[in-house]
Write an enzyme that holds these catalytic residues in place. Sequence first.
Site, PDB file in Angstrom:
ATOM      1  CG  HIS A 159      50.377  36.193 -39.756  1.00  0.00           C
ATOM      2  ND1 HIS A 159      50.776  35.595 -40.914  1.00  0.00           N
ATOM      3  CD2 HIS A 159      51.432  36.957 -39.353  1.00  0.00           C
ATOM      4  CE1 HIS A 159      52.010  35.979 -41.204  1.00  0.00           C
ATOM      5  NE2 HIS A 159      52.428  36.809 -40.284  1.00  0.00           N
ATOM      6  CG  HIS A 210      55.198  32.532 -40.869  1.00  0.00           C
ATOM      7  ND1 HIS A 210      55.008  33.878 -40.953  1.00  0.00           N
ATOM      8  CD2 HIS A 210      55.401  32.272 -39.553  1.00  0.00           C
ATOM      9  CE1 HIS A 210      55.101  34.403 -39.742  1.00  0.00           C
ATOM     10  NE2 HIS A 210      55.339  33.456 -38.863  1.00  0.00           N
ATOM     11  CG  ASP A 256      53.865  43.037 -39.434  1.00  0.00           C
ATOM     12  OD1 ASP A 256      54.472  42.581 -40.422  1.00  0.00           O
ATOM     13  OD2 ASP A 256      54.185  42.784 -38.257  1.00  0.00           O
ATOM     14  CE  LYS A 300      53.284  30.717 -36.466  1.00  0.00           C
ATOM     15  NZ  LYS A 300      54.541  30.788 -35.764  1.00  0.00           N
ATOM     16  CE  LYS A 339      53.061  39.639 -43.092  1.00  0.00           C
ATOM     17  NZ  LYS A 339      54.113  40.220 -42.250  1.00  0.00           N
ATOM     18  CD  GLU A 361      55.191  39.471 -32.842  1.00  0.00           C
ATOM     19  OE1 GLU A 361      56.021  38.720 -33.352  1.00  0.00           O
ATOM     20  OE2 GLU A 361      54.788  40.520 -33.376  1.00  0.00           O
ATOM     21  CE  LYS A 400      55.729  43.631 -34.585  1.00  0.00           C
ATOM     22  NZ  LYS A 400      56.153  42.283 -34.925  1.00  0.00           N
TER      23      LYS A 400
HETATM   24  C1  BG6 Z   1      55.663  38.262 -39.413  1.00  0.00           C
HETATM   25  C2  BG6 Z   1      55.560  39.720 -39.057  1.00  0.00           C
HETATM   26  O1  BG6 Z   1      54.851  37.973 -40.514  1.00  0.00           O
HETATM   27  O2  BG6 Z   1      55.239  37.471 -38.306  1.00  0.00           O
HETATM   28  C3  BG6 Z   1      56.379  40.020 -37.807  1.00  0.00           C
HETATM   29  O3  BG6 Z   1      56.032  40.495 -40.142  1.00  0.00           O
HETATM   30  C4  BG6 Z   1      55.998  39.103 -36.681  1.00  0.00           C
HETATM   31  O4  BG6 Z   1      56.221  41.376 -37.425  1.00  0.00           O
HETATM   32  C5  BG6 Z   1      56.027  37.658 -37.141  1.00  0.00           C
HETATM   33  O5  BG6 Z   1      56.926  39.308 -35.625  1.00  0.00           O
HETATM   34  C6  BG6 Z   1      55.460  36.753 -36.081  1.00  0.00           C
HETATM   35  O6  BG6 Z   1      55.658  35.417 -36.461  1.00  0.00           O
HETATM   36  P1  BG6 Z   1      55.697  34.277 -35.360  1.00  0.00           P
HETATM   37  O7  BG6 Z   1      55.778  33.017 -36.150  1.00  0.00           O
HETATM   38  O8  BG6 Z   1      56.917  34.524 -34.520  1.00  0.00           O
HETATM   39  O9  BG6 Z   1      54.445  34.420 -34.558  1.00  0.00           O
END
Ligand code: BG6
Length: 532
Positions: free
Chosen positions: A282, A220, A277, A224, A190, A258, A382
Amino acid sequence: MSIDKNAGSGKVSTGHKIQRKKMRLSSPNPTTIIIFGGTGDLTRRKLLPALLELKALGMLPECFNIVGFATRPLTDETYREFATTALKEFSSTREKDEDVISALLSNTHFVSSAFDDQSGFNKLSEKLTEIDDTNGIATNKLYYLATPPSFFHTIVSMLAGANLTNKSFIPTKIESSLKSPPTQKIIIEKPFGKDLESAETLNKLLLKEFEEDDIFRIDHYLGKETVQNILFFRFANGIYEPVWNRKYIDHIQITVSENHGVGSRGKYFEEAGILRDMFQNHIIQLIALVGMEPPINMEAESIRSKKIDLLKSLRPITKDMVNTQTVRGQYLKGRDEDDEIKAYKEENNVSPTSKTETFTALKLFIDNWRWSGVPFYIRTGKRLKERLTEIAVFFKEVPHCLFTDFVGGCPNNNKLIIKIQPDERIIFCFNIKVPGAPDRLEEVQMDFSYSETYKTELPDAYERLLYDCMIGDSTLFPHREDIKASWSFVTEILEGWEELEGLEISTYDPLSWGPKEASDLIEKDSRKWRNT
Ligand code: BG6
């Protein structure tokens, strides 16, 4: 309270270590993975460690080759050293076994080239033939585009120019002699486009060169364990499905927060913003899994069609609604215990007048029979208070409160909290009478924890996704129709925001739960975010 997972089986629950080695039996066919961006961050932190873990678990084919492709002037030998260093730094302790590392990297190669240089791709073609000749096996080719998205088009065109794509492929001598020729698959990281139009253009280009079944668009989150478990939890338990609808559910909250900032990714983030993003991919996938109808079986096609139905039922947030149903925020500067925290506008490669959102909250509806009238409140950002991904299902209040004179008043709504990360749990919150107190009501929890029950770390998402690509299982990958539906929804919001361009974006302090406007969004409906 913890759940005894052996309850009813007559066994004593002592905790249970997953024997991951025994969980998968089939080994993929001989494969060569070609990683574009072979020296990048994603390769070092995620892809190489995931391959190492698969190797340690015996889930890679006996004949497995890695080809790194990047601009750095490395050789096969120096790339192997580079990969070894990355593995020592980023793999978990168990995987750092020297023998497993050497076994994984025994067939590792490197092509040093720019992504827009056709001669580099011709060199790659020669290298791939050489690898197959040396092994005496025609391996499946897996092209992994771990590069910034601006290179996706060029790389696909260059692969086609070297006759390496699925549709341009010219078999070598070994390959022509085989009954079932090797496959050429492509994995795309992505972001998949930046709006509906660009995503469609990328889809068209990919489909010109590869079959849909050979295109793996990575999200991704779908790799999970806790995200995969959403469907298992919903459809392997009879008690939830009857109440999983508008009759019993008041609303759903999804939080993906995050605590870190954009760090070194300022340039990318300026163009993306948090909606593209995190939400377009997600979070949309989480919504689809929570909201979709039961599939007829667990085949990729069945799951996919129900997910797509759900995504097509998202009520558009049109230009005139963005003001009331969405919030955009950006983090200010602040301090944690030890250090100053930079404002978003002070991050590297970020404009001091940037209006890019680092936080968004949305209220959305799904227009179908199951969810009609049930609001989904979403927030992601963030530099928030903590790292947390959870789905909280708030059931409706009891129809009539018998406890108005009790300490604690009327009972809280029952809640089911699916904690995706970092503390992976499923918690059911319910009310009880406090023992010994005749008039006290209290909320308690039934709490299932992955780590307490299975006493093992959950596998990294990339392990499962890479393995699935190798065996050609696309269940955990968004289809082009998913991408189309999610971009249609998101593009409308982006266009609405563009029209508000003149307006200031809301701001929030680092380590908070976002701007005040995000609380207003839910509180004006007489509801509250969890954890605030
Ligand atoms: C990514 C984003 O796809 O996922 C990032 O580009 C983000 O900005 C990340 O920090 C978060 O992934 P995870 O697995 O740590 O929740």
